[in-house]
Design an enzyme around this catalytic site. Structure first.
Site, PDB file in Angstrom:
ATOM      1  N   ASN A 229     -44.067  37.361  15.118  1.00  0.00           N
ATOM      2  CA  ASN A 229     -42.629  37.635  15.104  1.00  0.00           C
ATOM      3  C   ASN A 229     -42.384  38.945  15.846  1.00  0.00           C
ATOM      4  O   ASN A 229     -42.463  40.031  15.281  1.00  0.00           O
ATOM      5  CB  ASN A 229     -42.143  37.716  13.660  1.00  0.00           C
ATOM      6  CG  ASN A 229     -40.642  37.776  13.568  1.00  0.00           C
ATOM      7  OD1 ASN A 229     -39.978  38.280  14.471  1.00  0.00           O
ATOM      8  ND2 ASN A 229     -40.102  37.284  12.474  1.00  0.00           N
ATOM      9  N   ASP A 230     -42.066  38.814  17.123  1.00  0.00           N
ATOM     10  CA  ASP A 230     -41.871  39.987  17.986  1.00  0.00           C
ATOM     11  C   ASP A 230     -40.870  40.982  17.434  1.00  0.00           C
ATOM     12  O   ASP A 230     -40.873  42.150  17.806  1.00  0.00           O
ATOM     13  CB  ASP A 230     -41.287  39.525  19.332  1.00  0.00           C
ATOM     14  CG  ASP A 230     -42.330  38.964  20.246  1.00  0.00           C
ATOM     15  OD1 ASP A 230     -43.485  39.406  20.189  1.00  0.00           O
ATOM     16  OD2 ASP A 230     -41.984  38.065  21.027  1.00  0.00           O
ATOM     17  N   CYS A 231     -39.968  40.457  16.635  1.00  0.00           N
ATOM     18  CA  CYS A 231     -38.828  41.274  16.225  1.00  0.00           C
ATOM     19  C   CYS A 231     -38.999  41.907  14.859  1.00  0.00           C
ATOM     20  O   CYS A 231     -38.103  42.591  14.374  1.00  0.00           O
ATOM     21  CB  CYS A 231     -37.565  40.419  16.266  1.00  0.00           C
ATOM     22  SG  CYS A 231     -37.319  39.783  17.926  1.00  0.00           S
TER      23      CYS A 231
ATOM     24  N   ASN B 246     -40.448  44.655  13.517  1.00  0.00           N
ATOM     25  CA  ASN B 246     -41.055  45.897  14.017  1.00  0.00           C
ATOM     26  C   ASN B 246     -41.116  46.889  12.863  1.00  0.00           C
ATOM     27  O   ASN B 246     -40.213  47.688  12.654  1.00  0.00           O
ATOM     28  CB  ASN B 246     -40.224  46.456  15.172  1.00  0.00           C
ATOM     29  CG  ASN B 246     -39.858  45.366  16.181  1.00  0.00           C
ATOM     30  OD1 ASN B 246     -38.696  45.199  16.519  1.00  0.00           O
ATOM     31  ND2 ASN B 246     -40.843  44.620  16.648  1.00  0.00           N
TER      32      ASN B 246
END
Ligand code: BGC
Ligand code: IFM
Length: 806
Positions: free
Chosen positions: A485-487, A489
């Site tokens: 999940n790149d988002c 963070n």
């Protein structure tokens, strides 16, 4: 509501009207020369790298949404003109049809008694595309027609082309010789390469300067040259190089004529110096015969037939006949096709990916292999070695690399801590399919540095070690900049309210942990152990590490009714009932169960029940709930999306097949297939006005329950959804699953199915499989019963008959 229909016999999607809710695109090319083409002929072409070798220009996010492409204009002697592909003149055509097929598109229409059909494709082995225009006069009298072609050349580097005007308006160079337009602008280097645009007919005229063709202050809907019926013979000096031919034809009543156009890329070999040094003209000696060949109609016919045969062969790797038409259509045609496209494009070029920002992805390209490897294992092998060569000596990975240079992309860098583990999963998939163990012995450098070579097996070991050397306070893997999940963070933080968040700088020092990576680690460690055991290498270490990590998940990753998602920088739990929002995430439920976590003690079943209860919608399974209603610095980008979109509670289709697989693992065929049907694009075709994207391919996202546009898809084509859905339906639901020891047949079918048949090519042999329900379980191979569910290896070239009674 539908905007077209599937023609399964011809393996085409037939679009009935040009004004689809969004441009519905297709891909040309399967090897090195590629293009995207919309249902109104919009799009562009490139050679190998969509950013660095862009042949034709395209302006994204335009109005109309899709403008710029492979355009043709027809003009009658009375001065009326129209585009037979509807765009760009948008003339109301008497009929219109676009057929997107496998690596080709055919757009046909009729207007003023003139039927025009254009076929676009890239012949195998060539770095060019053919447009074959077929004109038929259906009027009672003869008609004199002018045909104009139009493309806009891009000055190679698409990023620079769209920004660096102070330079680029002075660099454009063209040459016209024997009716062929050569675009020879150099890009900060003088290599012997160029683009060309040729026509099969004697030319009435040509233009190579955009402004001369369009006319000042005009656009493609009414180019002055077309309006006046006469080319100007312009030669571009700087500004915007363009390519346009003018051809005149007279058609008798009922007469059909074909006109060919060839747009291509050419690079002379470095040692082929024919022209005197300092020559300003393009060296055409090698390219001329190629152009001539593809302007000949018989050649085009043969090239097109060859492309069709190639697809027969590629799709022949697996064909199924199940009681469900949407399954058959996707498995046999479109999902396999999309797998080829994602393999080639990664996340670089679509209607939503501009070809500039993204190269091949370490994470993405490894996953794309899952759906591609059975089609051309040799290309998968090459890809794996390319990816592995960008791995860093730490075992970490550049997140992306450029396809042209094959070098890690420094702009994006590294630190996505799931990345290295995907290499193990990609390699395992390759070996399972091909049985080619030799790949593990291949010497592969780190970060492409000569002298740093180690066997691919060594790379896989480093991948595992990378995780083990980066465990956080709970013993779970550190997430780094993000995991799948790149988002998410989680190393974003600020001690000063209102201060901009920091990710990259703190990622390495951050202590946020990921339960997703923990599950992925268990899966990858068990895969590597399996490989090691087959090789007679020590495997216990990996099995122990997997066991230990599974224990850590049980201790710190289990929330009572589902798997938690993560711990943030401050050690706060994410994805727990104790959170106000973001209580349950889909990713760890899928990944942990795929890793086998909780399967024996029943927690897997509990987690899956929670998913069904909290995340499943008629349009697919939502990524997390409740969606974040406001921005949270400590979570990063995920909370920047409005609720229901993308990672903030969208139906992120990529994750759905993980749940299908998990359901199959716990033996729930109905549950698995139910999820499969919810996002199957063909099964959603009747909802096209809601779904809006192409009904023949998966999209990355469908808007979730919290979004006002629930059910609307976005970002079609380039998504790991393609490979994973293919794996879910073929390997887990139909259960035809390549394993290290051979082909396993272990279907977990929906209860209403009497069975299915399939033909599967595997390591050179062809298996004719019948699965049926009956009195007692038996597995017959060529009539003889066998134990277990792994089919014995058959010599390449042989045909095997398999009957499984459930
Ligand atoms: C998108 C993600 C994507 C990421 C890539 C984000 O803005 O939401 O889906 O993976 O960018 O960097
Ligand atoms: O996992 C990523 C992928 O690499 C790119 N698209 C979005 C996914 C989820 O963030």
């Amino acid at each position: 509501m539908r905007f077209g229909h599937f023609d399964d016999d011809r393996r085409e999607y037939v679009i009935h009207r040009p004004d689809t809710p969004l441009p519905w695109i297709n891909y040309l090319g399967t090897e090195a020369y590629f293009g995207i083409i919309s249902n109104t002929a919009g799009g562009y072409s490139f050679y190998r790298d969509a950013r660095l070798r862009r042949l034709t220009r395209y302006r994204y996010n335009n109005a109309p949404f899709d403008l710029g492409g492979r355009y043709l204009y027809l003009r009658t002697a009375d001065g009326e003109f129209w585009s037979p592909t509807w765009q760009p003149t948008q003339t109301e055509l008497d009929d219109y049809e676009c057929r997107h097929g496998l690596s080709y598109t055919r757009i046909g229409s009729r207007y003023r008694g003139i039927r025009a059909e254009t076929l676009y494709f890239v012949p195998l082995g060539e770095t060019l595309e053919v447009w074959r225009l077929k004109l038929t006069n259906e009027q009672q009298s003869a008609v004199e027609l002018s045909v104009f072609s139009s493309i806009e050349f891009c000055l190679w580097d698409a990023q620079d082309d769209a920004t660096n005007f102070q330079r680029n308006f002075s660099t454009g160079q063209v040459e016209v010789a024997d009716g062929v337009i050569y675009h020879k602008t150099e890009y900060r280097e003088r290599r012997d390469h160029f683009a060309y645009f040729a026509c099969s007919e004697p030319l009435e005229g040509f233009d190579t300067a955009r402004e001369s063709f369009l006319g000042p202050y005009r656009s493609w809907d009414r180019p002055v040259v077309v309006q006046q019926g006469e080319s100007t013979g312009s030669i571009a000096h700087g500004w915007q190089p363009h390519g346009s031919h003018h051809v005149k034809v007279t058609l008798q009543p009922g007469e059909t004529r074909e006109i060919g156009f060839v747009l291509g890329y050419w690079e002379n070999p470095r040692d082929a110096k024919f022209d005197p040094p300092g020559s300003q003209t393009v060296d055409k000696r090698l390219v001329r015969p190629v152009i001539e060949r593809w302007l000949r109609q018989e050649c085009v016919d043969e090239g097109f037939a060859a492309l069709g045969r190639r697809w027969d062969e590629l799709l022949g790797g697996l064909q199924v006949d199940t009681p469900d038409g949407d399954t058959n259509r996707m498995v046999n045609i479109w999902n396999a096709y999309q797998n080829m496209v994602t393999f080639n494009m990664s996340r670089s070029t679509s209607f939503y990916e501009s070809g500039i920002g993204r190269g091949m992805g370490f994470r993405d390209s490894n996953q794309d292999l899952l759906g591609f490897v059975h089609m051309i294992p040799e290309r998968a092998r090459e890809r794996i070695l390319d990816i592995a060569a960008t791995q860093l000596p730490t075992g970490g990975a550049y997140h992306q690399y450029q396809p042209l240079t094959k070098r890690g992309n420094n702009d994006i860098g590294s630190g996505f801590n799931d990345d290295p583990l995907w290499l193990i999963l990609g390699v395992a998939a390759y070996i399972k399919e091909s049985g080619d163990w030799s790949i593990l012995e291949e010497p592969v450098p780190y970060d492409n540095q000569p002298g740093s070579e180690e066997s691919l097996y060594g790379h896989l070991q480093r991948s595992l070690r990378y995780t083990l050397e980066r465990l956080g306070p709970h013993g779970l893997p550190l997430i780094g900049r993000a995991d799948w999940n790149d988002c998410l963070n989680l190393n974003c933080f600020s001690d000063t309210p209102g201060e901009a968040f920091q990710t990259t700088e703190n990622a390495s020092g951050g202590v946020a942990e990921s339960v997703f990576i923990a599950g992925q680690f268990v899966l990858a460690a068990r895969e590597l152990a399996g490989i090691a055991l087959c090789l007679g290498r020590p495997a216990q270490e990996y099995l122990d590490a997997a066991e230990k990590m599974a224990g850590t998940i049980a201790e710190h990753g289990w929330d009572g009714a589902w798997f938690r998602r993560a711990y943030d920088f401050r050690g706060n739990v994410i994805g727990s009932a104790s959170n106000d929002e973001g209580q349950i995430f889909i990713e760890p439920q899928g990944m942990c169960v795929m890793g086998g976590v909780g399967v024996e003690d029943g927690t897997a079943v509990t987690a899956l029940a929670s998913v069904r209860e909290r995340l499943a919608t008629p349009h697919g399974i939502i990524l997390q709930q409740p969606a974040y209603s406001s921005y949270r610095l400590e979570l990063g980008e995920i909370s920047s999306y409005p609720p229901g979109y993308k990672e903030n509670g969208g139906i992120f289709c990529h994750t759905n097949p993980w749940l299908m697989i998990a359901e199959a693992i716990v033996g729930n065929g109905d549950g698995a297939f139910d999820y499969y049907k919810r996002i199957n694009p063909s099964a959603r075709e009747a909802l096209s006005e809601v779904h809006r994207c192409e009904p023949y391919v998966y999209a990355q996202m469908i808007a979730g329950r919290d979004a006002p546009t629930h059910g609307e898809a976005k970002n079609s084509w380039l998504t790991g959804t393609a490979a994973w859905n293919y794996a879910a339906i073929t390997q887990w639901i139909l259960g035809i699953r390549p394993e290290l020891e051979g082909l396993r047949l272990a279907p977990v079918l929906p209860s209403g199915w009497p069975g299915f048949t399939a033909v599967r090519r595997f390591r050179g042999a062809t298996y004719h499989i019948t699965v049926e329900r009956g009195g007692s379980r038996s597995l017959l191979v060529d009539g003889a019963p066998i134990d277990g569910d792994v089919l014995p290896a058959a010599p390449a070239g042989t045909e095997v008959t398999v009957t499984l009674t459930l």
